[in-house]
Structure formats: structure tokens, C-alpha cells
Design a protein around this motif. Structure first.
Motif, mmCIF file in Angstrom:
data_model
loop_
_atom_site.group_PDB
_atom_site.id
_atom_site.type_symbol
_atom_site.label_atom_id
_atom_site.label_comp_id
_atom_site.label_asym_id
_atom_site.label_seq_id
_atom_site.Cartn_x
_atom_site.Cartn_y
_atom_site.Cartn_z
ATOM 1 N N LEU A 89 5.500 62.502 42.145
ATOM 2 C CA LEU A 89 6.364 61.319 42.184
ATOM 3 C C LEU A 89 7.089 61.131 40.857
ATOM 4 N N ASP A 90 6.306 61.127 39.771
ATOM 5 C CA ASP A 90 6.884 60.936 38.441
ATOM 6 C C ASP A 90 5.844 61.300 37.388
ATOM 7 N N PRO A 91 6.194 62.148 36.439
ATOM 8 C CA PRO A 91 5.208 62.585 35.452
ATOM 9 C C PRO A 91 4.728 61.472 34.521
ATOM 10 N N VAL A 92 5.586 60.515 34.180
ATOM 11 C CA VAL A 92 5.166 59.420 33.296
ATOM 12 C C VAL A 92 4.171 58.515 34.017
ATOM 13 N N PHE A 93 4.479 58.188 35.269
ATOM 14 C CA PHE A 93 3.564 57.392 36.083
ATOM 15 C C PHE A 93 2.212 58.101 36.208
ATOM 16 N N ALA A 94 2.256 59.398 36.455
ATOM 17 C CA ALA A 94 1.010 60.160 36.598
ATOM 18 C C ALA A 94 0.219 60.170 35.298
ATOM 19 N N HIS A 95 0.929 60.397 34.189
ATOM 20 C CA HIS A 95 0.284 60.520 32.883
ATOM 21 C C HIS A 95 -0.310 59.200 32.419
ATOM 22 N N ASP A 96 0.485 58.127 32.510
ATOM 23 C CA ASP A 96 0.069 56.841 31.955
ATOM 24 C C ASP A 96 -0.878 56.071 32.874
ATOM 25 N N ALA A 166 -10.841 49.222 26.447
ATOM 26 C CA ALA A 166 -10.556 48.926 27.849
ATOM 27 C C ALA A 166 -9.178 49.485 28.195
ATOM 28 N N LEU A 167 -8.924 49.671 29.488
ATOM 29 C CA LEU A 167 -7.692 50.350 29.894
ATOM 30 C C LEU A 167 -6.454 49.643 29.369
ATOM 31 N N HIS A 168 -6.406 48.312 29.475
ATOM 32 C CA HIS A 168 -5.218 47.598 29.017
ATOM 33 C C HIS A 168 -5.037 47.720 27.508
ATOM 34 N N ALA A 169 -6.167 47.735 26.764
ATOM 35 C CA ALA A 169 -6.086 47.873 25.311
ATOM 36 C C ALA A 169 -5.660 49.289 24.917
ATOM 37 N N ASP A 170 -6.062 50.270 25.710
ATOM 38 C CA ASP A 170 -5.675 51.654 25.432
ATOM 39 C C ASP A 170 -4.177 51.858 25.632
ATOM 40 N N VAL A 171 -3.635 51.267 26.694
ATOM 41 C CA VAL A 171 -2.195 51.368 26.931
ATOM 42 C C VAL A 171 -1.427 50.673 25.812
ATOM 43 N N GLU A 172 -1.930 49.516 25.412
ATOM 44 C CA GLU A 172 -1.303 48.791 24.305
ATOM 45 C C GLU A 172 -1.289 49.645 23.037
ATOM 46 N N ALA A 173 -2.404 50.334 22.773
ATOM 47 C CA ALA A 173 -2.484 51.184 21.582
ATOM 48 C C ALA A 173 -1.526 52.366 21.693
ATOM 49 N N GLN A 174 -1.393 52.925 22.884
ATOM 50 C CA GLN A 174 -0.504 54.075 23.070
ATOM 51 C C GLN A 174 0.948 53.728 22.729
ATOM 52 N N TYR A 175 1.355 52.520 23.108
ATOM 53 C CA TYR A 175 2.752 52.125 22.909
ATOM 54 C C TYR A 175 2.912 51.132 21.750
ATOM 55 N N GLY A 176 1.884 51.054 20.905
ATOM 56 C CA GLY A 176 1.893 50.057 19.833
ATOM 57 C C GLY A 176 3.066 50.161 18.889
ATOM 58 N N GLU A 177 3.553 51.367 18.637
ATOM 59 C CA GLU A 177 4.658 51.542 17.685
ATOM 60 C C GLU A 177 6.012 51.237 18.308
ATOM 61 N N ASN A 178 6.036 51.091 19.639
ATOM 62 C CA ASN A 178 7.318 50.918 20.329
ATOM 63 C C ASN A 178 7.596 49.496 20.783
ATOM 64 N N ALA A 179 6.640 48.582 20.564
ATOM 65 C CA ALA A 179 6.830 47.213 21.057
ATOM 66 C C ALA A 179 6.170 46.224 20.116
ATOM 67 N N PRO A 180 6.727 45.011 19.990
ATOM 68 C CA PRO A 180 6.075 43.955 19.206
ATOM 69 C C PRO A 180 4.703 43.650 19.805
ATOM 70 N N PRO A 181 3.760 43.134 19.002
ATOM 71 C CA PRO A 181 2.391 42.920 19.480
ATOM 72 C C PRO A 181 2.295 42.136 20.789
ATOM 73 N N ARG A 182 3.021 41.017 20.875
ATOM 74 C CA ARG A 182 2.905 40.195 22.090
ATOM 75 C C ARG A 182 3.396 40.953 23.315
ATOM 76 N N GLY A 184 3.565 44.189 23.606
ATOM 77 C CA GLY A 184 2.638 45.291 23.845
ATOM 78 C C GLY A 184 1.408 44.838 24.615
ATOM 79 N N ARG A 185 0.889 43.648 24.279
ATOM 80 C CA ARG A 185 -0.269 43.118 25.010
ATOM 81 C C ARG A 185 0.071 42.865 26.469
ATOM 82 N N ARG A 186 1.231 42.257 26.685
ATOM 83 C CA ARG A 186 1.641 41.971 28.064
ATOM 84 C C ARG A 186 1.834 43.266 28.848
ATOM 85 N N PHE A 187 2.399 44.277 28.193
ATOM 86 C CA PHE A 187 2.610 45.551 28.867
ATOM 87 C C PHE A 187 1.264 46.196 29.221
ATOM 88 N N GLY A 188 0.311 46.155 28.286
ATOM 89 C CA GLY A 188 -1.004 46.723 28.555
ATOM 90 C C GLY A 188 -1.688 46.031 29.720
#
Length: 449
Positions: A89-96, A166-182, A184-188
Motif C-alpha cells: 500500500l505504502d512503504p512509509v505507512f508500513a514502516h512507521d 511506549a509506541l506514541h512516545a517512540d513515534v514522537e522521538a522518531q520525528y522529534g527533529e521535524n516538529a515542535p514538541p506539542r 510532535g506529541r499530538r502526532f505520536g
């Protein structure tokens, strides 16, 4: 999930894809026949549902020897198919997302729910003809557990799961350099909600793709539907009680029953009985045993949260206090302090529950209240009674001897050995914390814990 503190994945960047070699290294090599059966499943033509008699008698004994490994092997192959579909379907969806769900599930715990299902089926006379269906429903239970835990961590604001992010915290850490903290938390958190939804969808797919005899399929699907609704109801009562600062003993037990007892013990037992075609009396006895021990399981978890150094999940102790969870343990302490006009105890409970930055000294003060009010002893005593009652229900069921023995072991294990009881003397900041001798939670048979 991720490495630093979650079930799997990477805390610092894009998480690696599922490692096929490392997955298989977690499973014993003794089940070669089962591995062959699992490969046979994965090669079936599209639309060919797994039949009820794909596992032979030799496989059956191999599964008995290591049920978690057997479920893990089926889980590994089913998730490999799912992640491959996601990649198409999509490599980013599969990976993340998809690969995180797969890792979280594969790196899970003891497969306790699947074990309850398997041994209920075997105890009720389930043979090779229902073995594959039992393993597949066990896989579905593992996936719905992933959904529950990932969503639970978001709702609780827990950043750790089993000693890793936790999964949401891991996603937040993965994209931490690309988004402001707030952001990034919402995205995670949003990603974790979708991850839980995906796990639930996969669980339903596995169940839908499993072949059952007509009457068995009806029973299994009815139980599955009820279990999903009960889980949501229990979780809602939990967060509703947290928000309203509920101190009701009845509501605390109701939430524990819906959130943990039914989903963790009773429904897996009922599913196993249904797969084996057990009669109504046997099923009812298993369900009664499961409900008693399932509530004991939750009460034990409440005790571990505050009296243990860390929880089995890898989270630090005191999380229920800091988040203000309306546990039965706290409700008992509150009721006892109110009945005796213990304003000091009530003041400590009032000022500590829901205090996110509660200090270790503050947590020690709460522990002291739970001991001095007798709440800890009262909850331990209730666990004892529940386990004893559960074993009496189990004894009334017509079961195969080996299956009965294995279920008894699992039920005792679920209730768990009591944490070291601690009694504080003096002020919480300088308390001498002395171990108190453990009392057996043996239940009817006096089995030492």
C-alpha cells in the motif's frame, strides 16, 4: 514498538523493520511439525479459510509443550503477511505503523490469554481438529491486546511500556527533529490511536478468516463481540472514575471486572470451551472460575503498582496514584479512613491522588496510609477469597485431568504472588521500611505462593 523503553522499535530515528531472524530466535526449535503446519497455512489459495483439522496429533503434543511458542509461530507468519500487504500500500505507512504494530505484538508478554484459551479447549476435550482454530483465535487475542495496551498508554499518558518507550512516545522521538514538541506529541498520540485501530482490524480479520463448524462459529463470534464491547466499557469506567474522582467500591470492582477479569481470563476460557464444543454447565463453571481469578488478577496489579519497585510492564511504581486511577485498593483505604474519621489519612489521599509530580516521599506517605488503614491487608484477603472461590468453580467442571491441572496452574499464576508487604514507621520522608511476612494466597488447596 521501540528500543529505549517500549515494546519494540527505535527511540532515536526510523525504527528498523521486523527482524525475521531475531523473531524466530525467540521461539524454540522443537516445534518443527508446527512450523510446517504454519507454512502450510500461509500457502493456502486466496479465499481458502483455514479448516478445523490442519494440525495432526503429533503437532498437538508439540503445542502442549510450549503454547506461547506455538501461538508466536502462527503470529509471526500472519503478521509477515499483514506487513507485506501494508508495504504494498505504502512503504512509509508500513514502516512507521504496520511494522510497529507487528513488533509490539511479537515482542509481547507471556501470551497468557492465548494459553487460557488453549488449555480450556484441551481441558474440554478439544483435539487436533480444533487446534489450528484455537491457535488462530489466540493470535487474534494477542492483536486485540496490542490495541488495548497502545490505546491505554495514550489515555494514561504513559511514556513507558515494558521498560521501553511506549509506541506514541517512540513515534514522537522518531520525528522529534521535524516538529515542535506539542505538535510532535499530538502526532505520536494520533499515530498510536491508528496503530491500535490497525491491530484491532487485524484481530477481526484473523477471526473472520478462521474456519469453524457452523454452531462453533456462532458461539465464538458472539463471545468475541461481547468481549470487545466489555473492554471499551471497562476502559471508559476507568477514565470516567479518574475524571470524577470516584471513590465507589462497587464501581471500582465493576471497572476491574469489565476491563480485566472478562477480557483477560473469563472470555479466553469461554472461547476455548466454545471451540471444543463444551456443554453449558462446563462453560459456566469455567467462566465463574475465570471471573473470580480475573478480578483477583486486577487487584494484584493494583497492589503491585504501588508496593512494587516496578510493574511487570516496566513502568515505575505509583502510576495509578499519580494518574488518580479509582482502584479498589484506594476505594477501600478511603472508605476505612472515612469510617474512622482519620483526617490525616484522608488529607494524604486527597493531596496525592492525581498529583502527576508526586515525590517518592509523597508516594511513601500513601503506602503508609494503605497499610495503617488496613486497605492493603483487606485487598490481599479479598484476593485470597476470590482465588479460593475460583478454584472451587474449576473443581465443579467436567474436564480432562491434564487440562484441569494446567488451567489450575495458569489461574494461580494470574492471581500472582503477593508483593513484599511493607510497613512504614515514622514520617514518610525518613521511614524505616520493614518487610512483613507474606501470607499465602493459596486459595482452596493451601498451595504455597
Amino acid at each position: 514498538m521501540p528500543p529505549s523503553k517500549a515494546k519494540d522499535g527505535s527511540a532515536t530515528g526510523a525504527s528498523p523493520g521486523p527482524n525475521r531472524a531475531s523473531r524466530h530466535s525467540l521461539l524454540p526449535a522443537a516445534d518443527q511439525h508446527l512450523a510446517d503446519a504454519a507454512r502450510h497455512v500461509s500457502r493456502r489459495p486466496e479465499g481458502d479459510k483455514p479448516g478445523p483439522s490442519r494440525v495432526d496429533a503429533h503437532d498437538l503434543h508439540a503445542i502442549d509443550a510450549d503454547v506461547p511458542a506455538a501461538v508466536g509461530r502462527f503470529l509471526d507468519r500472519i503478521l509477515a503477511e499483514r506487513t507485506a500487504q501494508a508495504a504494498a500500500l505504502d512503504p512509509v505507512f508500513a514502516h512507521d505503523l504496520a511494522e510497529r504494530v507487528a513488533r509490539f505484538t511479537l515482542d509481547g508478554g507471556k501470551r497468557t490469554r492465548a494459553q487460557f484459551l488453549w488449555w480450556a479447549s484441551r481441558a474440554c476435550g478439544g483435539e487436533a481438529r480444533v487446534a489450528e482454530a484455537a491457535l488462530r483465535v489466540g493470535v487474534a487475542l494477542e492483536l486485540i491486546q496490542t490495541c488495548a495496551l497502545v490505546h491505554d498508554d495514550v489515555m494514561d499518558g504513559s511514556r513507558l511500556r515494558r521498560g521501553r518507550l511506549a509506541l506514541h512516545a517512540d513515534v514522537e522521538a522518531q520525528y522529534g527533529e521535524n516538529a515542535p514538541p506539542r505538535q510532535g506529541r499530538r502526532f505520536g498520540e494520533a499515530t498510536a490511536i491508528l496503530a491500535g485501530d490497525l491491530a484491532l482490524a487485524w484481530a477481526d480479520d484473523v477471526l473472520a478468516d478462521t474456519g469453524f463448524a457452523a454452531d462453533t462459529g456462532c458461539r465464538v463470534r458472539g463471545l468475541w463481540s461481547a468481549m470487545r464491547t466489555e473492554m471499551v466499557a471497562g476502559q471508559y469506567l476507568d477514565i470516567q472514575g479518574q475524571t470524577t474522582s470516584s471513590r465507589s467500591l462497587a464501581r471500582a470492582i465493576r471497572a476491574a471486572c469489565l476491563k480485566s477479569a472478562l477480557y483477560s481470563v473469563e472470555r479466553p476460557l469461554a472461547l476455548g470451551a466454545a471451540l471444543a464444543g463444551a456443554d453449558a454447565a462446563t462453560t459456566a463453571a469455567l467462566c465463574s472460575a475465570g471471573r473470580c481469578v480475573g478480578i483477583a488478577f486486577q487487584l494484584r496489579d493494583d497492589l503491585r503498582d504501588i508496593f512494587g519497585s516496578t510493574r511487570p510492564t516496566g513502568k515505575p511504581s505509583g502510576g495509578d496514584i499519580r494518574s488518580g486511577k479509582p482502584t479498589y485498593l484506594i476505594a477501600v483505604a478511603w472508605a476505612r479512613a472515612t469510617a474512622t474519621d482519620d483526617h490525616h489519612a484522608l488529607s494524604i489521599l486527597d493531596g496525592s491522588l492525581g498529583c502527576a509530580d508526586l515525590s517518592e516521599d509523597g508516594l511513601a506517605a500513601v503506602r503508609n496510609v494503605l497499610v495503617t488503614t488496613g486497605a492493603q491487608e483487606a485487598v490481599e484477603a479479598r484476593i485470597d477469597r476470590l482465588v479460593a472461590r475460583g478454584m472451587r468453580h474449576l473443581d465443579t467442571a467436567e474436564l480432562e485431568p491434564d487440562g484441569r491441572r494446567r488451567l489450575r496452574e495458569l489461574l494461580y499464576s494470574a492471581a500472582g504472588p503477593p508483593p513484599a508487604r511493607r510497613r512504614s514507621f515514622g514520617s514518610p520522608g525518613t521511614a524505616d521500611v520493614m518487610p512483613v511476612p507474606l501470607r499465602s494466597t493459596a486459595g482452596a488447596e493451601g498451595v504455597s505462593r
